[in-house]
Design a protein around this motif. Structure first.
Motif, mmCIF file in Angstrom:
data_model
loop_
_atom_site.group_PDB
_atom_site.id
_atom_site.type_symbol
_atom_site.label_atom_id
_atom_site.label_comp_id
_atom_site.label_asym_id
_atom_site.label_seq_id
_atom_site.Cartn_x
_atom_site.Cartn_y
_atom_site.Cartn_z
ATOM 1 N N HIS A 2 0.819 -1.212 0.000
ATOM 2 C CA HIS A 2 0.000 0.000 0.000
ATOM 3 C C HIS A 2 0.851 1.259 0.000
ATOM 4 C CE1 HIS A 2 -3.470 -2.530 0.563
ATOM 5 N NE2 HIS A 2 -2.975 -3.034 1.691
ATOM 6 N N GLU A 3 1.985 1.221 0.683
ATOM 7 C CA GLU A 3 2.856 2.394 0.730
ATOM 8 C C GLU A 3 3.339 2.763 -0.674
ATOM 9 O OE1 GLU A 3 4.479 5.603 2.631
ATOM 10 O OE2 GLU A 3 3.286 4.009 3.569
ATOM 11 N N TYR A 4 3.652 1.755 -1.478
ATOM 12 C CA TYR A 4 4.104 2.003 -2.850
ATOM 13 C C TYR A 4 3.035 2.727 -3.656
ATOM 14 C CZ TYR A 4 4.844 1.072 -7.806
ATOM 15 O OH TYR A 4 4.955 1.210 -9.176
ATOM 16 N N PHE A 5 1.816 2.234 -3.601
ATOM 17 C CA PHE A 5 0.752 2.825 -4.419
ATOM 18 C C PHE A 5 0.326 4.199 -3.901
ATOM 19 C CE2 PHE A 5 0.356 -1.626 -5.702
ATOM 20 C CZ PHE A 5 0.329 -1.469 -7.079
ATOM 21 N N LYS A 6 0.563 4.458 -2.643
ATOM 22 C CA LYS A 6 0.242 5.775 -2.099
ATOM 23 C C LYS A 6 1.349 6.791 -2.355
ATOM 24 C CE LYS A 6 0.763 6.487 2.311
ATOM 25 N NZ LYS A 6 0.586 6.443 3.795
ATOM 26 N N ARG A 7 2.612 6.361 -2.178
ATOM 27 C CA ARG A 7 3.719 7.303 -2.199
ATOM 28 C C ARG A 7 4.414 7.387 -3.562
ATOM 29 N NH1 ARG A 7 7.517 9.087 1.966
ATOM 30 N NH2 ARG A 7 6.417 7.762 3.485
ATOM 31 N N VAL A 8 4.648 6.227 -4.202
ATOM 32 C CA VAL A 8 5.522 6.182 -5.379
ATOM 33 C C VAL A 8 4.751 6.081 -6.693
ATOM 34 C CG1 VAL A 8 7.392 4.911 -6.506
ATOM 35 C CG2 VAL A 8 7.368 5.127 -4.015
ATOM 36 N N HIS A 9 3.790 5.190 -6.758
ATOM 37 C CA HIS A 9 3.178 4.841 -8.042
ATOM 38 C C HIS A 9 2.519 6.016 -8.773
ATOM 39 C CE1 HIS A 9 1.872 1.974 -11.049
ATOM 40 N NE2 HIS A 9 0.677 2.561 -11.025
ATOM 41 N N PRO A 10 1.859 6.940 -8.083
ATOM 42 C CA PRO A 10 1.251 8.052 -8.830
ATOM 43 C C PRO A 10 2.250 8.798 -9.710
ATOM 44 C CG PRO A 10 0.392 7.997 -6.604
ATOM 45 C CD PRO A 10 1.502 6.983 -6.659
ATOM 46 N N THR A 11 3.489 8.946 -9.233
ATOM 47 C CA THR A 11 4.518 9.591 -10.051
ATOM 48 C C THR A 11 5.145 8.613 -11.027
ATOM 49 O OG1 THR A 11 5.046 11.060 -8.200
ATOM 50 C CG2 THR A 11 6.667 10.922 -9.971
ATOM 51 N N TYR A 12 5.242 7.362 -10.613
ATOM 52 C CA TYR A 12 5.970 6.363 -11.407
ATOM 53 C C TYR A 12 5.145 5.868 -12.611
ATOM 54 C CZ TYR A 12 9.585 2.697 -11.819
ATOM 55 O OH TYR A 12 10.622 1.894 -12.237
ATOM 56 N N GLU A 13 3.817 5.883 -12.507
ATOM 57 C CA GLU A 13 2.998 5.272 -13.556
ATOM 58 C C GLU A 13 3.228 5.883 -14.939
ATOM 59 O OE1 GLU A 13 -1.698 4.738 -14.636
ATOM 60 O OE2 GLU A 13 -1.078 4.385 -12.556
ATOM 61 N N PRO A 14 3.256 7.210 -15.096
ATOM 62 C CA PRO A 14 3.534 7.755 -16.434
ATOM 63 C C PRO A 14 4.901 7.335 -16.986
ATOM 64 C CG PRO A 14 2.684 9.456 -14.977
ATOM 65 C CD PRO A 14 2.975 8.266 -14.116
ATOM 66 N N ILE A 15 5.876 7.182 -16.093
ATOM 67 C CA ILE A 15 7.214 6.745 -16.515
ATOM 68 C C ILE A 15 7.165 5.284 -16.943
ATOM 69 C CG2 ILE A 15 9.595 6.415 -15.729
ATOM 70 C CD1 ILE A 15 9.026 8.710 -13.689
ATOM 71 N N LEU A 16 6.446 4.470 -16.178
ATOM 72 C CA LEU A 16 6.308 3.062 -16.534
ATOM 73 C C LEU A 16 5.612 2.893 -17.883
ATOM 74 C CD1 LEU A 16 5.273 1.515 -13.085
ATOM 75 C CD2 LEU A 16 7.471 1.265 -14.235
#
Length: 852
Positions: free
Chosen positions: A108-122
């Motif tokens: 859950h920490e990943y999807f709250k903290r990192v993924h919102p920024t990481y998704e466009p890069i992915l």
């Protein structure tokens, strides 16, 4: 990216052809690589986050192997690309690749903290992968990139469901691993041969029956000498933190069988030929102009004989590269061995030290001793090699005293260690020796308590281990602040000083603290052994601080909010709550007062029925020095030519190393007959005895100001070391050890009546009539053949040092320790700048000569 034909023309990886033949090794099997024209397109990649110090060795190794078999292979290190892209897109993620923040990448920490920024890069990486139109995509999986990897796999399958997805990496090995539904296959264990077999069958339309390929446990080991060199042509080396750096391996597996380790049961040890390894490094230097190599081995020195050959071969070829790796402390690695490693380019090692206690080292089957670790650390410092240390906190068999011995070791070597990884307390790994619960007196795995394993007497639980982890973090801070070089690799999220308030009575620092045996059963409440053991944990830390720094006052708080912020990895908060306040004040003489409050609440009473406890403790008393612990000897003794120099028993009181003592004796023996020697800072006369024994016609002027209790303090702090050296010297001289021990006991009685040390000094020098005691250096005019300057402390002796040094004859000598930060050291360094010749350097001592 180069196409296959271009790649084959320009970058064909050569076969390894060792110039020396090694004896066949049992159950080692070569990897069969058959080059052919292939049609399958294979892509390897890794997502964030994982280490970005150097290009990923596993992908470089596999891509080389797969390409040599003829498969068109693409490689993407999206991990390092993500590091730069993510922090540019969101400055709050600047520290996302900091190892201490691994939990940012969890669930859950990943999807709250990192993924919102990481998704466009992915999504950009997704497009790159699909544009290659691969048949198979393989992902390297770690516990810190599994969330991003799962997201990417799901998106690939949405667009192109026919692409086959395979996984590999340590995440696939774990007992808790559950294969994502969109994954087709995953590889377990060593996969070089398995992936070639998989691809060969794939070409023929044969698919595996099961998703899991390979296994951890096999008696057959891959011959890593049979593999092609890793291929780093796909990586931009300038993007990694290590400049011009790559990885390599000398071996796989480990020769030890530590109780907590799972690797030793499936990653069987085998090593490469020394010449073969250096052949590879020479190839990589020529191809990529690399200057640094990080070895991925669990330990580089598993086969000491072959490892020494490796060092000698590097020295011979002079590739001008530096390197670093993991190793285990081993008494067979003597000073000459360390000199060879340093000459071969070794920058240092990360040692799996794990504990400063012989009791714990034995309990975890480490197969080495504190003495060996100490000597390896000392010799590393002598040759300029750096040391990083891994620690295991709270293993079965570790009690408060044993844990306190870890504080001992870290304090004594705080200026020799550059980094410590204290971890989060020992976990409970399936497949380790701890599967045998009865043998180690620990709980059944289906009955965890407080979030982890525990000993059945409840004196080692997750709570005990958390307390030790926190105290270790404070201790590492103190070691760094007071003369140390070590950094805490797992430093707390916040400022560790928020957990305590501390003031010292003085600037007193004891550089070396002996091990001791002490009873830490201080609190004896009505709440039982579990409560008492928890409440007493802090006293080992407090006592060690008093022994190292003298009087102090401290308040240590165990606070839910701070502890959850900084040590959440060591706590499972839903299982219990713990708060405590410790106030402790002690003076230099050991007189102390303490007030402590404790509150523990147990949330899982179905495992352990207790509700918890509350307790207030207040006490006064006095601590005194305790019985010194016996430290096990180094297992391996290596004879050296210098050991033929017979030192007197009295040399043990010189408070310098054996090598430095031998230097003094050697110089005394080479002086002309009836030479005049001046020794400044005699201490207990050990140095004077060495010089006087060299030639009894020399006249040794021994200078000391017996004005305080410093000689007694030095003597008290070094008694165990002195006793050990006395035994060695008696054996060397062929006399009864009783003679040496009796001398030591007599000196202890001398100090009871004379704390200045003059009585003890007189006893030591009594059998050397050629030693003359001097207590005044005013108007010194006697020409000297040798002047020994003790510069490890400031002293009133050195107010007229310049005029004393001017009395040294032409071709005369000075022996000093010129690297300390004081006036005497500066004056000795000035002599070198003025043209005095450096004849020999041993440890911290330098022999210089005044030439015409």
């Amino acid at each position: 990216m180069l196409d296959k034909d271009t790649w084959i023309a320009q970058n064909l990886i050569p076969k390894n052809t060792a110039t020396t033949v090694r004896k066949p090794r049992f159950n080692v099997k070569s990897v069969d690589v058959f080059n052919a024209t292939r049609k399958t397109k294979f892509t390897l990649c890794v997502l964030g986050s994982w280490a970005i110090y150097m290009p990923p060795y596993n992908i470089a190794r596999l891509s080389s192997l797969i390409r040599e078999a003829g498969y068109l292979t693409k490689v993407y290190d999206f991990n390092v690309e993500s590091h730069y892209a993510l922090k540019e897109a969101n400055p709050d993620l600047e520290d996302a690749w900091n190892g201490a923040n691994y939990w940012w990448w969890q669930s859950h920490e990943y999807f709250k903290r990192v993924h919102p920024t990481y998704e466009p890069i992915l999504k950009e990486y997704l497009e790159v992968l699909l544009n290659d139109n691969p048949d198979i995509i393989g992902f390297s999986c770690y516990y810190t990139n599994i969330m991003a990897t799962r997201w990417m796999i799901k998106e690939i399958k949405k667009v192109k469901p026919d692409i086959t997805i395979v996984l590999g990496g340590p995440e696939c090995h774990e007992g808790y691993f559950k294969m994502p539904s969109q994954v087709d296959y995953y590889f377990i264990g060593e996969s070089e041969q398995n992936i070639l077999d998989f691809l060969n069958n794939w070409e023929q339309g044969i698919k595996p029956d099961q998703p899991a390929i390979g296994g951890l446990y096999s008696d057959v080991r891959i011959d890593i000498d049979s593999l092609p060199y890793p291929d780093y042509s796909d990586f931009d080396l300038s993007k990694y933190w290590g400049k011009d750096s790559i990885c390599a391996e000398i071996s796989r597996g480990c020769v030890a069988k530590c109780s907590y380790c799972t690797e030793v049961y499936y990653w069987k040890f085998r090593d490469r030929g020394a010449t073969t390894v250096v052949d590879e490094l020479e190839y990589q230097v020529k191809k990529y102009n690399i200057g640094f190599v990080s070895f991925v081995d669990s330990l580089m020195n598993g086969n000491l004989k072959e490892f020494r050959k490796f060092c000698d071969e590097l020295i011979k070829r002079d590739l001008k590269i530096n390197w670093w790796g993991y190793a285990r402390a081993d008494g067979r690695m003597d000073l000459d061995f360390y000199k060879a490693m340093a000459a071969a380019g070794a920058q240092g090692f990360n040692y799996g030290i794990e504990s400063g206690s012989d009791k714990v080292l034995l309990a975890v089957n480490k197969k080495n001793t504190v003495a060996e670790i100490n000597q390896n650390l000392i010799d590393s410092a002598k040759v300029g090699m750096k040391v990083s240390a891994c620690w295991v906190i709270g293993s079965p068999g570790e009690d408060i005293q044993a844990f306190n011995h870890s504080f001992n070791m870290l304090w004594n070597h705080r200026a020799r260690i550059i980094a410590v990884s204290p971890g989060i307390g020992l976990g409970d790994n399936y497949g380790s020796a701890y599967d045998d619960r009865e043998k180690y007196n620990i709980n059944p795995r289906n009955q965890p308590w407080l979030g982890g394993w525990y000993t059945l007497d409840l004196t080692n639980t997750k709570l005990h281990r958390f307390i030790r982890v926190k105290l270790m973090h404070i201790w590492l801070k103190l070691c760094k602040d007071y003369g140390g070089t070590l950094s805490n690799v797992h430093a707390a999220q916040g400022d560790i000083t928020e957990h305590y308030q501390l003031t010292f009575d003085s600037e007193f620092i004891r550089e070396h603290v002996d091990y001791e045996d002490f009873d830490y059963s201080i609190i004896k409440s009505e709440h039982g052994e579990f409560a008492d053991s928890v409440m007493n944990e802090v006293f080992g830390f407090l006592r060690m601080m008093w022994r190292a720094r003298g009087g102090f006052e401290i308040t240590i708080n165990f606070n839910k909010d701070l502890d959850h912020r900084d040590f959440i990895s060591a706590i499972v908060p839903d299982t219990h709550s713990y708060t405590a306040t410790h106030w402790f004040k002690i003076d230099d003489d050991g007189n102390y007062s303490t007030k402590n409050s404790y509150k523990f609440r147990n949330a899982f009473r179905d495992v352990i029925s207790m509700e918890g406890f509350e307790y207030e403790h207040e006490a006064t008393g006095q601590w005194v020095e305790a019985k010194k612990s016996l430290i096990k000897r180094i297992f391996y003794i290596q004879a050296t030519p210098e050991e033929k120099l017979l030192l007197p028993i009295e040399s043990c009181f010189s408070s310098i190393s054996i090598q430095e003592r031998q230097l003094l004796l050697k110089v005394a023996n080479k002086l002309d007959k009836e030479s005049r020697i001046l020794e400044l800072g005699a201490s207990l006369g050990g140095r004077a005895s060495i010089l006087a024994a060299g030639d009894k016609k020399h006249l040794v002027h021994s200078v000391e100001l017996f004005t305080d209790n410093r000689p007694k303090n030095d003597f008290d702090s070094m008694q165990s070391w002195i006793r050990e050296q006395i035994v060695d010297t008696c054996l060397q001289l062929g006399i009864s050890r009783t003679e040496g021990v009796d001398l030591l006991e007599a000196l202890k009685k001398d100090f009871e009546t004379d704390i200045t040390g003059q009585t003890a000094y007189n006893r030591i020098i009594t059998k050397y009539p050629n030693i003359v005691y001097v207590n005044n250096l005013n108007n010194w005019k006697i020409p000297l053949d040798l002047c020994l300057v003790k510069t490890d402390q400031n002293s009133d002796l050195y107010t007229n040092l310049d005029s004393i040094l001017s009395t040294v004859k032409e071709n005369g000598y000075v022996i000093a320790q010129p690297f300390n930060d004081n006036e005497a050291s500066t004056k000795v360094r000035n002599l070198i700048d003025q043209g005095w010749k450096v004849i020999e350097t041993v440890d911290s001592m330098v022999l210089i000569q005044k030439l015409n």
